[in-house]
Structure formats: C-alpha cells, structure tokens
Design an enzyme around this catalytic site. Sequence first.
Site, PDB file in Angstrom:
ATOM      1  N   LYS A 182     107.762  63.792  37.068  1.00 46.15           N
ATOM      2  CA  LYS A 182     107.803  62.639  36.166  1.00 46.15           C
ATOM      3  C   LYS A 182     109.179  62.593  35.495  1.00 46.15           C
ATOM      4  CE  LYS A 182     105.016  60.637  32.382  1.00 46.15           C
ATOM      5  NZ  LYS A 182     103.827  60.852  31.523  1.00 46.15           N
TER       6      LYS A 182
ATOM      7  N   SER B  13     100.496  57.213  31.687  1.00 45.66           N
ATOM      8  CA  SER B  13     101.853  56.860  31.992  1.00 45.66           C
ATOM      9  C   SER B  13     102.420  57.567  33.217  1.00 45.66           C
ATOM     10  CB  SER B  13     102.751  57.183  30.789  1.00 45.66           C
ATOM     11  OG  SER B  13     102.742  58.556  30.519  1.00 45.66           O
TER      12      SER B  13
ATOM     13  N   SER C  90      97.567  60.647  29.989  1.00 44.90           N
ATOM     14  CA  SER C  90      98.599  60.155  30.913  1.00 44.90           C
ATOM     15  C   SER C  90      98.673  60.877  32.251  1.00 44.90           C
ATOM     16  CB  SER C  90      99.976  60.207  30.242  1.00 44.90           C
ATOM     17  OG  SER C  90     100.072  59.215  29.265  1.00 44.90           O
TER      18      SER C  90
END
Lengths: 87, 481
Positions: free
Chosen positions: B77, B152, B176
């Site tokens: 990420k 996310s 997330s």
Amino acid sequence: MVSHEEIQHVAKLMKIELDDPTIYERVDKMISYFDILDSAGVESEEMSFTEIPLSELREDKYIPFNEKLIEKLNYYKGTYVRAPKMI
Amino acid sequence: MNLKISALEFTRQVKSGNLSAEDFIAKTMERIQNIDGNLHAFLSLNDKAVDQARDIDKKIKSGEKVGECFGMPISIKDNICIKDTKTTCASKMLENFIAPYDATVITKLKQQDAIFVGKVNLDEFAMGLSTEFSAYGPSKNPWNTDYVPGGSSGGSAVSVSAFECVTSLGSDTGGSVRNPASFCSTVGYKPTYGLISRYGLISYANSIEQIGPLTRTVEDAAFMLNLITGLDPNDNTTVNNRDEDYLKDINSGIEGKKIGIIKEMIGEGIDPSVLSATKNAISKLEGLGATCEEISLDMVKYSVAAYYTITATEAGSNLARYDNLRYGYDFSVEGFEFNSYIKKARKKLGPEVTRRMILGGFVPSAGHAGKYFLKALKVKNKLTREINDVFKKFDLLISPTVPVLPFKIGEKINDPVALFLIDINTVTANLTGKPAISIPYAISNGLPIGIQLIANSMDDKLLLQAAYALEKTVVLPEVPI
C-alpha cells in the site's frame, strides 16, 4: 448545526483555503451525525490511558541518519540551505 | 505458468526448484501490464523486480541461504515507506516524495527475500473505504469493474484478488484491510494493536491503525504474521509476542469454542444476502463443534461516530506537517505571505482530506471538545470494557465484515454518512485494539461477501485457527478476470 462562520474560523486556524462550496453542507452533515454521541450516556465514564514505564522506552540517544539526504534539498548550497524570502 | 497459487505454495515450489522466482515474477509483471490498465490497482511498479528475482534464483542454485519468501511477489500500500521509492499516499501533495528509509515491515520482508512488485492504490492518506478518494483515480473491483473494491487498501485487495501478486500489505484504521478484503474475496487481517510495527507507515490515526496482510488464504496470513510481527524499538506501541508461530497448529479446529454473534452488527440496514451468508457461516461453525450465542455490545451503535471523531482529530494533527515547509512538493515560496503560502500549498490535498482536517480542527476545539472528542474517547473506553467482559465468557465474536455488498463507483460518494455507516462492523476491533479477520465466504449476484471473526487481544493464533476452520468449509468461484 455548524455555521459557515465556525467552519471558516477552523479553516483559517488550520491554514486551509475553502474554495469548494459543498464543503459547508458536507462538514455539517458529518458533525450533525456525531451528535449521536449525546445519547451514548457516557458522561460518568472515567478516562483510562495506557501507561508505559520509562524503562520500556527506547534509549534516548542520537542516531546519525544519512547525511547525504540534505544534498537532495532544492536550495542546498554546499554549506548551507538558502531560506526562502517571505513577505 | 499458474500465477493463482498461495504464498506457501509459491515458497514450497521455488524452494524445491520446481519454479523459478524469475519466471514467476516476469509473468506477474506481464499480467500487471496486461490487466492493470483496467483495474488500476498499482500506482507505481518496481522495474528491478525481475532482476531481483534472478538474483534469488542464483542464490538458491548456489546453495546460499535464502529468506523464507524466496522472491515472493508482494504489493505494498502506498502509505508504507520503501527506501528510495515514491510513497505518495495517493495524494498530489506527496506526488514526488521519495521515502528516505524503510518501514520496519519492509526491512523484515527484505531480510526474507520478498520482492515488492509495486505500490498500490488507496484513498488519499487512507481516508475512505472505496479508493474513490485516491487523487489518481479509483481502483476497480475485479469481480465487476463497475463496482468499488472497498478501501482504503483497495489496491492491495485488487492486486491479490486479480493475481497481480501473491500477497499484499495494507493498513487498517477502521476496517481498511478487512473491508476491501471482503469486497474482493481475499483474506484480510487486522492484528492486535501493537503486534506489527507502524514505523514507516505514514500516520493517519496512530492510536488505532495497524498494518495488516491481505492474502489468498488464512494460512498465508499466518505466514505473513510470522515474518512481520514483533517488538520494534522505533515503535513504542509494539508488543512482545514472544516469536509466536502463527502457522503451527493452524488446523487445530474450533471444537468446544464459544462464539458470540454480535447482535448490533446483523440488524438494521444489513443486506439480506449478507445476513443469509452470516447465518450460514454460524451453522458451519456449529457443525465444527463451536457453540454460537447472540451477544450485545451496546456501544457499537455509537462506535462509528466515536471512530470518526477520534480519527479526524488525529488526522488534523498528523496532516499539519503537509505545509510544504516540512513535507510537500516543489512550489516556490517567493513573494508569499507565510499563511497564504501554506494555504496555497495545501490546495493539493484532496476534498475528503480537506474535510477531515476541518473536522479534526473542529471536534477537539475549545467549546466543542466536551461534546465530541471527550465523549468519543469515553465511548471507546466503554466499548472496550464491554468487549472485554464478553471475552470473559466467549472465545471469539462473529459478524459480517461489511453489512452491504460492494456498491457501484460513484453511488455513495456524495453521502458522507452513508459511507460512514459501512464501517459499522469493522471499527469496533480498531477502537478496542482487538485482532479481526475477514474470510471470503460467499458470492451473491457476482459480488463477494466476507465474514468477520474477532478475538481477544493477543489471541491472534486462536483467531487464525478459527478462520482456517471456517475457510475450509467453503469453495468459491474464481475471480472472473
């Protein structure tokens, strides 16, 4: 209900420019939703915190970092960094 | 070549010489080139990945010691720092930020010969649950590209689900990791708070966020935990897990375990197909010898408001550093007055980040802190006490990971409260510091449903054993891409 003036005041303190006209409505919607906390009945709740003894914290000593990083700065002049001129 | 293998299968095959790390990585990069234009999981790619894999193959052939990842392709990420690599947080503000150091998780994975194939998409600064708030455009759900992949850590989930890598690291502040795992039919793991170092994770809400793996299988999640958990002097919130082996005895089963069904997470607003899948999972667990019983966590109905109040406050503080003096982008200061320069520079922050910064300034401010921030902290306290009481009688808790199915891109973007409420089942684990996992469980109308299990703090091993048992009861179709 949060007024436009309150939002503008916070934005000024946080140095944020408000040029999106929808921000007032959206921020108000969000904060109005937070009003649900009023019915949680937690007024008498005590706050608790996690304590970490000093002995468990890492040693407070200077560890040299990669000194060459400074050379990547745009205004690095070999022996100093030129500060910008501001009004 | 079959790219659709688990992390453990990959390491077994490379170790035994049946698979070349170089071939696998080359094929993986080829797949990314072929399909990611449509999915948009990746923000940047590692152009040295194939060379790195070749070096690992050489080490294996020459009998040198090789780390446990054996060149396994991992996506990261883009809010986790990899030294000398762009780390944008999906923000224009950090468009050209090159991380000067490795996050602790990255250091650990490098030591184990992992290969980072690229950095993946997220909502800007991890603020969102659909990746629609990425400054570089949304990622798309590989099960149906008209739908959001969750967030996310949406790019992480897409890349694992679409076989663009074997496993991924995301971060979980309010769900997330688990939310996109549920939406994309992968495993998503949020560890006990402190189990994994946050050093090198760009801060959003430090008191509750954690790095966690997204994987194809529960065993892979356990494998990843074995590699990245442990004390870190650079993160004083890390806890000592005494080198727990999370893979060992993962097939112990759940016979005799007591599982609480969280009433507040299967009530109003739940999609019927999600409810049906949850009931089915409960039956399966009972069939495996567990006892399931409904329990109540009264504070859950206030958890989302508490969560957003606390995270906005922490975000307001954490994002203050993006003023173009400490962090930012190339933007000349000449001629500006101090305040107007910072205001101008901050225009690179996206609309959702700006809104949350305003919230973060408002809710803890004088005159409002008592009504919002302090109450939110008290709800957090009371919720923690409630869940700790439940864990005196129960071993695990169960709920759907997300109460609804994945939704269409753009469908909810203009309704902040509707978006908030999607988090209702995931934020409890963050506010209380408990470990939680999302297990792919069903497909309804071509869209995935995940089931969430939660355990008590430091019971991560038990949680993985239960998740493994549940995972073995389902066979799901392959992603249609």
